[in-house]
Design a protein around this motif. Structure first.
Motif, mmCIF file in Angstrom:
data_model
loop_
_atom_site.group_PDB
_atom_site.id
_atom_site.type_symbol
_atom_site.label_atom_id
_atom_site.label_comp_id
_atom_site.label_asym_id
_atom_site.label_seq_id
_atom_site.Cartn_x
_atom_site.Cartn_y
_atom_site.Cartn_z
ATOM 1 N N ASP B 10 31.043 -15.240 -6.402
ATOM 2 C CA ASP B 10 30.591 -14.283 -5.577
ATOM 3 C C ASP B 10 31.677 -13.257 -5.283
ATOM 4 O O ASP B 10 32.861 -13.284 -5.660
ATOM 5 C CB ASP B 10 30.319 -14.772 -4.069
ATOM 6 C CG ASP B 10 29.719 -13.862 -3.256
ATOM 7 O OD1 ASP B 10 29.732 -12.912 -2.969
ATOM 8 O OD2 ASP B 10 28.766 -14.391 -2.466
ATOM 9 N N ASP B 11 31.501 -11.860 -5.391
ATOM 10 C CA ASP B 11 32.172 -10.709 -5.297
ATOM 11 C C ASP B 11 32.956 -10.604 -3.938
ATOM 12 O O ASP B 11 33.993 -10.102 -3.932
ATOM 13 C CB ASP B 11 31.537 -9.326 -5.718
ATOM 14 C CG ASP B 11 30.607 -9.164 -4.778
ATOM 15 O OD1 ASP B 11 29.725 -10.053 -4.395
ATOM 16 O OD2 ASP B 11 30.127 -8.021 -4.746
ATOM 17 N N GLU B 12 32.381 -11.324 -3.060
ATOM 18 C CA GLU B 12 33.199 -11.489 -1.779
ATOM 19 C C GLU B 12 34.006 -12.341 -1.525
ATOM 20 O O GLU B 12 33.563 -13.680 -1.752
ATOM 21 C CB GLU B 12 31.929 -11.244 -0.478
ATOM 22 C CG GLU B 12 31.214 -9.958 -0.535
ATOM 23 C CD GLU B 12 30.179 -9.811 0.811
ATOM 24 O OE1 GLU B 12 30.555 -10.175 1.805
ATOM 25 O OE2 GLU B 12 29.230 -10.008 0.241
ATOM 26 N N GLU B 13 35.368 -12.403 -1.777
ATOM 27 C CA GLU B 13 36.178 -13.303 -1.691
ATOM 28 C C GLU B 13 36.101 -14.316 -0.631
ATOM 29 O O GLU B 13 36.360 -15.704 -0.726
ATOM 30 C CB GLU B 13 37.543 -12.608 -1.919
ATOM 31 C CG GLU B 13 38.597 -13.630 -2.673
ATOM 32 C CD GLU B 13 40.121 -13.142 -2.562
ATOM 33 O OE1 GLU B 13 40.122 -11.960 -2.569
ATOM 34 O OE2 GLU B 13 40.869 -14.042 -2.583
ATOM 35 N N ILE B 14 35.809 -13.808 0.624
ATOM 36 C CA ILE B 14 35.799 -14.917 1.948
ATOM 37 C C ILE B 14 34.672 -15.828 1.759
ATOM 38 O O ILE B 14 34.895 -16.755 2.151
ATOM 39 C CB ILE B 14 35.792 -13.740 3.222
ATOM 40 C CG1 ILE B 14 35.748 -14.732 4.441
ATOM 41 C CG2 ILE B 14 34.703 -12.867 3.065
ATOM 42 C CD1 ILE B 14 37.237 -15.250 4.701
ATOM 43 N N ILE B 15 33.652 -15.045 1.247
ATOM 44 C CA ILE B 15 32.352 -15.945 1.096
ATOM 45 C C ILE B 15 32.780 -17.177 0.139
ATOM 46 O O ILE B 15 32.604 -18.396 0.256
ATOM 47 C CB ILE B 15 31.227 -15.226 0.686
ATOM 48 C CG1 ILE B 15 30.664 -14.301 1.850
ATOM 49 C CG2 ILE B 15 30.048 -16.286 0.019
ATOM 50 C CD1 ILE B 15 29.522 -13.722 1.507
ATOM 51 N N VAL B 16 33.549 -16.977 -1.265
ATOM 52 C CA VAL B 16 33.828 -17.676 -2.011
ATOM 53 C C VAL B 16 34.859 -18.815 -1.442
ATOM 54 O O VAL B 16 34.714 -20.192 -1.629
ATOM 55 C CB VAL B 16 34.667 -17.233 -3.303
ATOM 56 C CG1 VAL B 16 35.319 -18.346 -3.932
ATOM 57 C CG2 VAL B 16 33.505 -16.366 -4.038
ATOM 58 N N LYS B 17 35.653 -18.304 -0.528
ATOM 59 C CA LYS B 17 36.899 -19.277 0.187
ATOM 60 C C LYS B 17 35.883 -20.238 0.964
ATOM 61 O O LYS B 17 36.105 -21.462 0.879
ATOM 62 C CB LYS B 17 37.694 -18.134 0.765
ATOM 63 C CG LYS B 17 38.760 -18.467 0.000
ATOM 64 C CD LYS B 17 40.167 -17.620 0.914
ATOM 65 C CE LYS B 17 41.178 -17.696 0.016
ATOM 66 N NZ LYS B 17 42.315 -16.688 0.702
ATOM 67 N N LEU B 18 35.240 -19.535 1.970
ATOM 68 C CA LEU B 18 34.251 -20.643 3.011
ATOM 69 C C LEU B 18 33.502 -21.733 2.180
ATOM 70 O O LEU B 18 33.540 -22.610 2.488
ATOM 71 C CB LEU B 18 33.553 -19.405 3.758
ATOM 72 C CG LEU B 18 34.232 -18.866 4.896
ATOM 73 C CD1 LEU B 18 33.183 -17.664 5.638
ATOM 74 C CD2 LEU B 18 34.757 -19.762 5.983
ATOM 75 N N LEU B 19 32.760 -21.110 1.425
ATOM 76 C CA LEU B 19 31.831 -22.112 0.449
ATOM 77 C C LEU B 19 32.786 -23.105 -0.063
ATOM 78 O O LEU B 19 32.359 -24.262 -0.045
ATOM 79 C CB LEU B 19 30.907 -21.386 -0.510
ATOM 80 C CG LEU B 19 29.877 -20.526 0.083
ATOM 81 C CD1 LEU B 19 29.060 -19.805 -0.903
ATOM 82 C CD2 LEU B 19 28.896 -21.674 0.602
ATOM 83 N N SER B 20 33.730 -22.865 -0.841
ATOM 84 C CA SER B 20 34.768 -23.728 -1.448
ATOM 85 C C SER B 20 35.137 -24.699 -0.385
ATOM 86 O O SER B 20 35.098 -25.842 -0.754
ATOM 87 C CB SER B 20 35.685 -22.885 -2.021
ATOM 88 O OG SER B 20 36.630 -23.699 -2.899
ATOM 89 N N MET B 21 35.722 -24.218 0.681
ATOM 90 C CA MET B 21 36.108 -25.261 1.557
ATOM 91 C C MET B 21 35.402 -26.211 2.035
ATOM 92 O O MET B 21 35.583 -27.082 2.370
ATOM 93 C CB MET B 21 36.772 -24.307 2.932
ATOM 94 C CG MET B 21 38.357 -23.940 2.666
ATOM 95 S SD MET B 21 38.819 -22.841 3.890
ATOM 96 C CE MET B 21 38.556 -23.630 5.440
#
Lengths: 130, 511
Positions: B10-21
């Motif tokens: 995802d180009d939105e880093e925050i979304i990547v982080k959240l999903l990853s967590m």
């Protein structure tokens, strides 16, 4: 006076042969077809010699032989066994019979195995009764 | 393998982080990328099991990434994250083979469900792959096994020493091995799939097999039987055969039959009989020597008597001697004939003959001799017999032997008071056998003699018998497929009865 010789043999060929040999040598031949007839002839004609076959119907050759050898009135008559049986077999059979019946029957004076030449037979007869 | 590694793009880093967590806390391993290009790189290096990608990204977008991933591995599970109502891209993603769709904003629940679905799909696919792979191996193995078995069976059928012939349900030949070709004389190419049972077999054998198939599974396997088959080139082969009826789910599908060529066995059997017979002749030799010696005695004696007759010009002597010689010449002749008859294989020569006439001839031959020895010959002929088909030699020789024995038995009887008689009788019995019976009231036989009656070299007549008479008679009668019966009682007399099959003789007559 000529001497009488009885031939006991069931084979007519042998009888006619022996009879002829005897005639040729000036004996008086008598014939019988088996042991039973032979004994009758012996008692009637008192032959000087018996020429006896071993194997005849009714086993009578051996029976007659033993009778002639054991009967005191008859055991003076010399016997020439004239047979196709080998002497050894004959003696064996006699030994077996001796053992079975007890006592010992003397061996035959002369034992001739068929076939014999006429001269041989004549010589044997002559040796016994002259 | 469990699907555990997830790539999040995802180009939105925050979304990547959240999903990853969120996914990590659910126990997944995650790798991340912030663009399509980077996603592809990470995909190639990390080989995740599942890809979750946003659809709208600058540069390479989610659809492009999906397409590339699918090019690399068409089976890979790719979950697309879409904006609300973005129908066109959703359709495109479907076409590219996306596994699932999640609407933005991504809710944990929805993602978890999509992931579970993806994982389940992966698991199923893996299982399926495993099965498929196994199945292929199993099929390959089974195919090989079947091929091997079928080859082996084909080879087995081909190389079998038994002729194997199988028919389908229409009685057409479907299996016909080289030995069968050998036996029936028809080439394989002319028979297989061309001939039917009636073309190949004699009517009799064909009928047996057809009947067997009709019998409701009563007799699945035929017991071995023997028969003669006719080959194409006119040979007759003795065979032993059996057959199996084949059923599939209770339906008759055909039969398979097995034939064994008995020619060699029959030949060996014959040879064995022949060699046994020769051995018997050998054993008889000692007995024979005795008999021959007796003949010699007769001849010598006779010739001496003839000599004397000539010398003395005595006709009586000549006659007696000559009779002896003649009689013994005849004995030599008879002996020679007995020996030849006994030692040689001989087939009866069937012809039309009158058994009563033969019996009368035999009586004439022995009558004088019997009379001279006090034995009366009487006869009782069945005049209805007339002509039969038989081997006259067999009848003549057998009868003569039996008559001579009967007369000897009378002469050998100790009971001289008996009126000795030999009675000869001819008749046909209830089984259509031609029978002749020679009955004497002579000495009879004890058990010992009875047991040895048909043994070679046995004679109860001392040197006057060859031990061949009944042996020869037995052989002749056997060759004529007849039987000899004996009844005897010691001191009372004996009866010998010969029975010859008439049917057999008649059958030969028609040929």
């Amino acid at each position: 006076m000529s001497k009488k010789v009885l031939v006991v043999d069931d084979d007519p060929d042998v009888r006619s042969f022996v009879v002829t040999v005897l005639e040729e040598n000036q004996y008086i031949p008598l014939v019988a077809q088996d042991g039973v007839e032979g004994l009758e002839m012996i008692e009637k004609e008192h032959p000087d010699l018996v020429i006896l076959d071993v194997l005849m119907p009714r086993g009578s050759g051996i029976r007659l032989y033993r009778k002639l050898r054991t009967d005191e009135n008859l055991n003076h008559i010399p016997i020439i066994m004239f047979t196709g049986i080998a002497l050894r077999s004959f003696l064996k059979s006699q030994k077996a019979l001796d053992e079975f019946k007890g006592g010992e029957v003397p061996k035959p004076d002369i034992y001739l195995e068929k076939p014999v030449e006429p001269e041989e037979l004549a010589a044997a007869v002559k040796k016994k009764i002259g | 393998m469990s699907a555990n590694k997830i790539l999040i793009v995802d180009d939105e880093e925050i979304i990547v982080k959240l999903l990853s967590m969120s996914l990590r806390s659910d126990g997944y391993e995650t790798v991340t990328a912030h663009s399509g290009e980077q996603g592809l790189e990470v995909f190639k290096s990390e080989l995740p099991d599942i890809v979750v990608t946003d659809i709208k990204m600058p540069g390479m977008d989610g659809l492009e990434l999906l397409k590339k991933i699918k090019e690399i591995d068409s089976e890979k599970e790719v979950i697309i994250v879409t904006g609300h109502g973005d129908i066109d891209s959703t359709i495109t993603a479907l076409q590219y083979g996306a596994s699932d769709f999640i609407n933005k904003p991504v809710r944990d629940e929805a993602l978890a469900i999509a992931l579970e679905r993806a994982k389940a799909k992966i698991a199923i696919r893996e299982k399926l792959e495993e099965y498929t792979e196994n199945l292929e191996i199993k099929i390959a193995e089974a195919t090989e096994e079947i091929r091997r078995k079928s080859n082996f069976q084909r080879l087995l059928i081909k190389s079998s020493n038994d002729a194997i012939v199988a028919f389908d349900h229409d009685w057409k030949v479907v299996v016909y091995n080289p030995e069968a070709a050998n036996m029936f004389g028809e080439a394989v190419k002319d028979v297989r799939n061309k001939m039917t049972i009636d073309d190949l077999y004699t009517p009799k054998i064909a009928k047996i097999f057809k009947n067997q198939a009709k019998e409701e599974k009563q007799q699945n396997t035929l017991p071995w039987r023997e028969n003669i088959i006719n080959t194409k080139d006119g040979r007759q082969i003795p065979v032993r055969y059996t057959s199996n009826v084949l059923y599939k789910k209770g339906e008759f599908v055909g039969t398979v039959s097995f034939f064994q060529d008995l020619t060699e066995i029959k030949r060996l059997e014959k040879e064995l009989v022949q060699s046994e017979r020769l051995a018997a002749v050998g054993q008889t030799v000692s007995g024979l020597a005795h008999y021959v010696k007796n003949i010699l005695i007769g001849l010598k004696g006779g010739s001496y008597v003839v000599d004397v007759g000539i010398k003395k010009n005595n006709t009586d002597k000549l006659k007696t001697g000559w009779e002896s010689i003649k009689k013994n010449i005849k004995r030599v002749g008879d002996l020679t004939q007995d020996l030849l008859t006994y030692s040689k294989q001989r087939e009866p020569e069937f012809e039309v003959c009158m058994p009563n006439d033969i019996a009368a001839d035999v009586i004439q031959l022995v009558e004088d001799f019997a009379g001279a020895n006090g034995v009366l010959i009487s006869k009782e002929f069945d005049t209805h017999i007339g002509e039969i088909v038989a081997d006259p030699q067999t009848i003549h020789r057998s009868l003569l032997n039996l008559m001579n024995n009967a007369i000897d038995a009378c002469m050998d009887d100790e009971d001289v008071s008996k009126k000795h008689e030999v009675k000869i009788k001819t008749y046909k019995d209830e089984n259509n056998y031609f029978c002749f019976e020679v009955k004497d009231n002579g000495c009879g036989m004890d058990e010992d003699i009875q047991k040895q009656l048909f043994n070679p070299m046995f004679s109860s007549k001392g040197g006057k018998g060859t031990g061949l008479g009944l042996l020869v008679t037995g052989k002749l009668i056997e060759e004529h497929k007849g039987v000899i019966e004996t009844e005897t009682s010691q001191g009372i007399g004996s009866t010998f009865r010969i029975k010859l099959p008439l049917e057999k003789a008649n059958a030969v007559d028609k040929v």
